[in-house]
Each structure stands twice: as structure tokens, then as C-alpha cells.
Scaffold this motif. Structure first.
Motif, PDB file in Angstrom:
ATOM      1  N   TYR A 128      -3.532 -56.704  29.778  1.00 46.71           N
ATOM      2  CA  TYR A 128      -2.443 -56.927  28.830  1.00 46.71           C
ATOM      3  C   TYR A 128      -2.586 -58.189  27.991  1.00 46.71           C
ATOM      4  CZ  TYR A 128       0.078 -53.224  31.241  1.00 46.71           C
ATOM      5  OH  TYR A 128       0.461 -52.006  31.761  1.00 46.71           O
ATOM      6  N   SER A 129      -3.552 -59.035  28.294  1.00 44.22           N
ATOM      7  CA  SER A 129      -3.562 -60.358  27.662  1.00 44.22           C
ATOM      8  C   SER A 129      -4.828 -60.699  26.889  1.00 44.22           C
ATOM      9  CB  SER A 129      -3.314 -61.430  28.728  1.00 44.22           C
ATOM     10  OG  SER A 129      -2.048 -61.252  29.320  1.00 44.22           O
ATOM     11  N   ALA A 130      -5.854 -59.862  26.931  1.00 42.16           N
ATOM     12  CA  ALA A 130      -7.107 -60.193  26.242  1.00 42.16           C
ATOM     13  C   ALA A 130      -7.391 -59.245  25.081  1.00 42.16           C
ATOM     14  CB  ALA A 130      -8.267 -60.166  27.231  1.00 42.16           C
ATOM     15  N   GLY A 131      -6.366 -58.547  24.618  1.00 40.77           N
ATOM     16  CA  GLY A 131      -6.554 -57.522  23.596  1.00 40.77           C
ATOM     17  C   GLY A 131      -7.115 -58.025  22.289  1.00 40.77           C
TER      18      GLY A 131
ATOM     19  N   PRO B 259     -13.843 -60.436  25.781  1.00 36.61           N
ATOM     20  CA  PRO B 259     -13.065 -61.073  26.847  1.00 36.61           C
ATOM     21  C   PRO B 259     -13.881 -61.265  28.108  1.00 36.61           C
ATOM     22  CG  PRO B 259     -12.459 -58.770  26.654  1.00 36.61           C
ATOM     23  CD  PRO B 259     -13.371 -59.069  25.492  1.00 36.61           C
ATOM     24  N   VAL B 260     -13.545 -62.293  28.852  1.00 42.61           N
ATOM     25  CA  VAL B 260     -14.182 -62.584  30.141  1.00 42.61           C
ATOM     26  C   VAL B 260     -13.254 -62.194  31.279  1.00 42.61           C
ATOM     27  CG1 VAL B 260     -15.137 -64.395  31.614  1.00 42.61           C
ATOM     28  CG2 VAL B 260     -15.545 -64.456  29.146  1.00 42.61           C
ATOM     29  N   LYS B 261     -11.963 -62.471  31.121  1.00 46.60           N
ATOM     30  CA  LYS B 261     -10.983 -62.193  32.160  1.00 46.60           C
ATOM     31  C   LYS B 261      -9.752 -61.538  31.546  1.00 46.60           C
ATOM     32  CE  LYS B 261     -12.158 -66.398  34.786  1.00 46.60           C
ATOM     33  NZ  LYS B 261     -11.600 -67.629  35.380  1.00 46.60           N
ATOM     34  N   ASP B 262      -8.969 -60.886  32.390  1.00 45.63           N
ATOM     35  CA  ASP B 262      -7.673 -60.346  31.972  1.00 45.63           C
ATOM     36  C   ASP B 262      -6.853 -60.062  33.225  1.00 45.63           C
ATOM     37  OD1 ASP B 262      -5.607 -59.467  30.363  1.00 45.63           O
ATOM     38  OD2 ASP B 262      -6.833 -58.075  29.204  1.00 45.63           O
ATOM     39  N   TYR B 263      -5.616 -59.648  33.010  1.00 46.38           N
ATOM     40  CA  TYR B 263      -4.721 -59.317  34.118  1.00 46.38           C
ATOM     41  C   TYR B 263      -3.947 -58.064  33.763  1.00 46.38           C
ATOM     42  CZ  TYR B 263      -2.056 -60.423  38.351  1.00 46.38           C
ATOM     43  OH  TYR B 263      -1.537 -60.408  39.621  1.00 46.38           O
ATOM     44  N   GLY B 264      -3.870 -57.142  34.717  1.00 46.49           N
ATOM     45  CA  GLY B 264      -3.113 -55.913  34.522  1.00 46.49           C
ATOM     46  C   GLY B 264      -1.746 -56.030  35.144  1.00 46.49           C
ATOM     47  N   LEU B 265      -1.397 -55.098  36.014  1.00 49.89           N
ATOM     48  CA  LEU B 265      -0.178 -55.175  36.805  1.00 49.89           C
ATOM     49  C   LEU B 265      -0.608 -55.411  38.247  1.00 49.89           C
ATOM     50  CD1 LEU B 265       1.806 -52.114  35.350  1.00 49.89           C
ATOM     51  CD2 LEU B 265       1.746 -54.475  34.509  1.00 49.89           C
TER      52      LEU B 265
END
Length: 408
Positions: A315-318, A323-329
Motif C-alpha cells: 500500500y505504500s510503495a506504489g 521499490p525495495v520494501k512495502d507493507y500490506g495488511l
């Protein structure tokens, strides 16, 4: 004349989508003869491929080498497991859950999951969504009416885009009004947010900011939605359905003496005023129970695939080109070079507990490393997974220097 090419195409497609390690079997707790020490079974029927002895030997050799080089040491205490399609490829337990009593860690010893607890809390939320009890984009105020931030949704709590203040920062924000002796409850955290209406760190759904407060609030929402306390709700929604018999939510009032201890060196970490909070942490479990949890995610009878994909969506690297990292739920992700292939996982740290949970969905493999003696060795599992299952040799995490692990 066109039938032959079509038949060939269908046969080829069938070959590539079917498991390569033998015939299918149903992995379940229904008297399956494979339910032994070499297997972890699921409470739900799951069709997976058999795992060949050649595959096991090849992977086990690499895992054993990596484990003994990067994790297994006098400074590591905990449990480690790698499972493919329910078949254990590698497993080891060492150290003590309580050095004073001499109680050793075994396959049935629950260890504090730290922030890996968030993965389980998120699953409880998704199960409630599946039951049409709550909605992901529902406002938090629908469940917690006095909550002061009107735009915050259940989704932005789950993906850490709410901008809410970290509860660890409350003492600084409140200064002399802070009671440092009070053992806080989840309701206390909500009451403090209501009473102080702290300024948001960032506006809702604009930035990623990993924040334990989000999951403390989600636990309260689970309680409101189910009419049960969080311990009971997690049993009904997640632990019992999946047969996670050695998993429980810590109760500060009743479990302090019996729970597995956490250490730095040979010193037990003292309890603090945040140890009564749950949802963000305070779930105790075992490597095998976490494998059962992952196996359950392959069954639409437990969780619908479309809901699970909500958790695995970043949700945060769109807007980032590479991107290297991101976070889902409730799930972290890394994008591995050079192709940007996504690896999902969640790590945890609380006091002396360091934990790592890596479900490798494309290979139906689960890797779990739980530690109760302060060290970042469990996090090196990410490097092992990227090298062994993603064909990308990279040192994502390296062990702490020995002098940092020794502690006091």
C-alpha cells in the motif's frame, strides 16, 4: 488437424500447473498416515504435491549449512523449522524457556512472537470481514465511537497508514501527566487517545508509519465485533480452527510465571508497563503452529484467496519506480533485485524475543525462526530464503557481533 496442437497445449499447461514432486495428496488431520514427526498437518483439506526425497536432500543440505553458520550458536535460543507442503525439511530446538528451572525449549514450547503477532491479529480481522461482521474500509469510529480521528479506517490501521501516535511516545507527549507505574491495557491506550487527542504524525492514508498502536486498536475492534475478549476471540477465529494447540494470547495477570522468558545474555528481561498490551504483540506460539497457520491460508474454507491477496498487496510503495520494501495488511514485503520479485514476511522484536515468519507462497514453503535470547540471528532467515527459494544470493540480514549478544 487443429486438435493435436490444442491437445498438446493443454497437456503442457497441465504439466506446468501441477505439482512436480509426485501425486497430489490431501493434507489434513483426518487420520492421514503421514501425520507423524516428519509432517505438519492442516485441519482443512489442502491439495498439495508430495515432496521427493531428492528435493528434501538437496534443500536440507543447504539449510543445514546456513543454519549452523548463521543461526545456531551459543547465543541463540529458540526454534527453527522449514516445511514444504507439510513435509518437514529441517527442524531444530535449543536453549531454555526458563534457565532458573532448567526447562528446555522443545517443539511444544510457546515463544513470544513479538510483532509476528500482527500477522495473526490481521488474519482474525480478515476472518471477520469474510463473515460480513466488519468491513476493511469501515471507519474505526463505527466500532470505537469516542475515537478522535474520524478518517481512520480498519484498513489504515492494518497497513500502518493511520498516522496515529506510537504508544511508546505517550510518556514524552504527556510529560509530567504520565503515570510510569501503571500497567496499561488496550482500553487505556484508547482512553489516552480520546483524552489527549494527540496530533497525528501524518494525515490518514498518506504515509507509511509502522506503529504498534494500530494493532492495539484492532484488538479492541475484534473484541467489539465478537463480544469476546481478545484471548477468546483469537481462539475461536484462528487458533482452534487451525489446530494451533500450543498458541495463546498472553495474560499479564496470570501468565507471567509460566510463560517462556526472554533474555539478554543470561539476564531475564524485566516486565514493563506495556507488557499488558496485545494485538501488536503478546501472542505466544511455536514454529509448528505457525506452519499450521500458513497451511490454513491455502484453504478457501479458512480464508478466501481474494481476501488474502488484500494482505499481500503493498500500500505504500506504489509511486516508487523500483521499490525495495512495502507493507500490506499485517505483512511486510521485500522486492528482490534484479526482477523485483516479491518476498513476503514479518519479523518481530520485543524485549529479548526476536522472531521471523516467512511464507513462500510460490513454493508452498514455510520458514519460521523464533528466538527468546536477544539476537538478530533469526532475521537472517530472509537471506536464506532469498538465496534458496528466490535464486537471489543477498545478505539481507547479518548476525550481530558477538559482544552485542553477550549482554550483561
Amino acid at each position: 488437424m487443429k486438435i493435436i496442437p490444442i491437445t498438446f497445449l493443454l497437456a503442457t499447461l497441465f504439466y506446468f500447473i501441477c505439482p512436480k514432486n509426485g501425486v497430489d495428496f490431501v493434507n489434513s488431520n483426518d487420520g492421514n498416515p503421514q501425520d507423524d514427526s516428519l509432517h505438519v498437518t492442516s485441519s482443512f483439506p489442502i491439495k498439495m504435491g508430495n515432496v521427493s526425497e531428492k528435493y528434501i536432500a538437496e534443500k536440507r543440505h543447504f539449510i543445514d549449512s546456513f543454519y549452523n553458520k548463521n543461526i545456531n550458536s551459543p547465543f541463540y535460543s529458540g526454534g527453527f523449522i522449514v516445511v514444504k507442503n507439510g513435509r518437514v525439511l529441517y527442524e531444530d530446538y535449543k536453549g531454555y524457556s526458563n534457565t532458573r528451572t532448567g526447562e528446555k525449549i522443545s517443539a511444544s514450547t510457546p515463544i513470544h512472537l513479538a510483532s509476528v503477532s500482527k500477522v495473526l491479529t490481521c488474519m482474525a480481522i480478515l476472518r471477520l470481514v469474510q463473515q460480513d461482521n466488519i468491513m476493511l474500509d469501515q471507519k474505526v469510529t463505527d466500532w470505537l465511537p469516542k475515537f478522535p480521528y474520524l478518517n481512520t479506517t480498519i484498513r489504515t490501521l492494518l497497513n500502518h497508514r493511520s498516522g496515529i501516535q506510537h504508544y511508546a511516545n505517550f510518556p514524552t507527549l504527556m510529560k509530567k501527566r504520565w503515570n510510569k507505574y501503571k500497567i496499561l491495557t488496550n482500553q487505556d491506550i484508547l482512553d489516552l487517545l480520546v483524552a489527549n487527542n494527540f496530533k497525528l504524525r501524518t494525515p490518514n492514508d498518506t504515509h507509511f508509519d509502522y506503529c504498534n498502536t494500530n494493532y492495539v486498536l484492532l484488538a479492541l475492534i475484534i473484541e467489539k465485533a465478537t463480544g469476546l475478549n481478545f484471548r477468546q476471540a483469537m481462539q475461536e477465529l484462528v487458533f482452534k480452527p487451525l489446530g494451533m494447540k500450543n498458541t495463546y494470547v498472553f495474560n499479564y495477570e496470570t501468565n507471567r510465571e509460566t510463560a517462556s522468558k526472554s533474555y539478554r545474555g543470561n539476564t531475564i528481561f524485566a516486565w514493563d508497563q506495556f507488557d499488558g498490551l496485545y494485538g501488536d504483540k503478546n501472542i505466544y506460539s511455536t514454529p509448528r503452529d505457525l506452519v499450521k497457520f500458513d497451511l490454513g491460508s491455502y484453504s478457501p474454507d479458512f480464508i478466501k484467496p481474494e481476501l488474502l491477496q488484500e494482505a499481500y498487496f503493498g500500500y505504500s510503495a506504489g509511486l516508487v519506480s523500483k521499490p525495495v520494501k512495502d507493507y500490506g495488511l499485517g505483512m511486510r514485503m521485500r522486492f528482490l533485485p534484479p526482477t523485483g520479485e516479491k518476498m513476503i514476511y514479518h519479523n518481530g522484536w520485543w524485549h529479548g524475543n526476536n522472531t521471523s515468519f516467512v511464507p513462500i507462497k510460490k513454493d508452498t514453503v514455510t520458514v519460521v525462526c523464533l528466538g527468546n535470547k536477544f539476537s538478530n540471528r533469526p532475521y537472517s532467515t530472509l537471506s536464506m530464503v532469498s538465496s534458496l527459494f528466490y535464486k537471489k544470493k543477498t545478505a539481507i540480514e547479518t548476525p550481530l557481533p558477538t559482544e552485542m549478544e553477550l549482554g550483561e
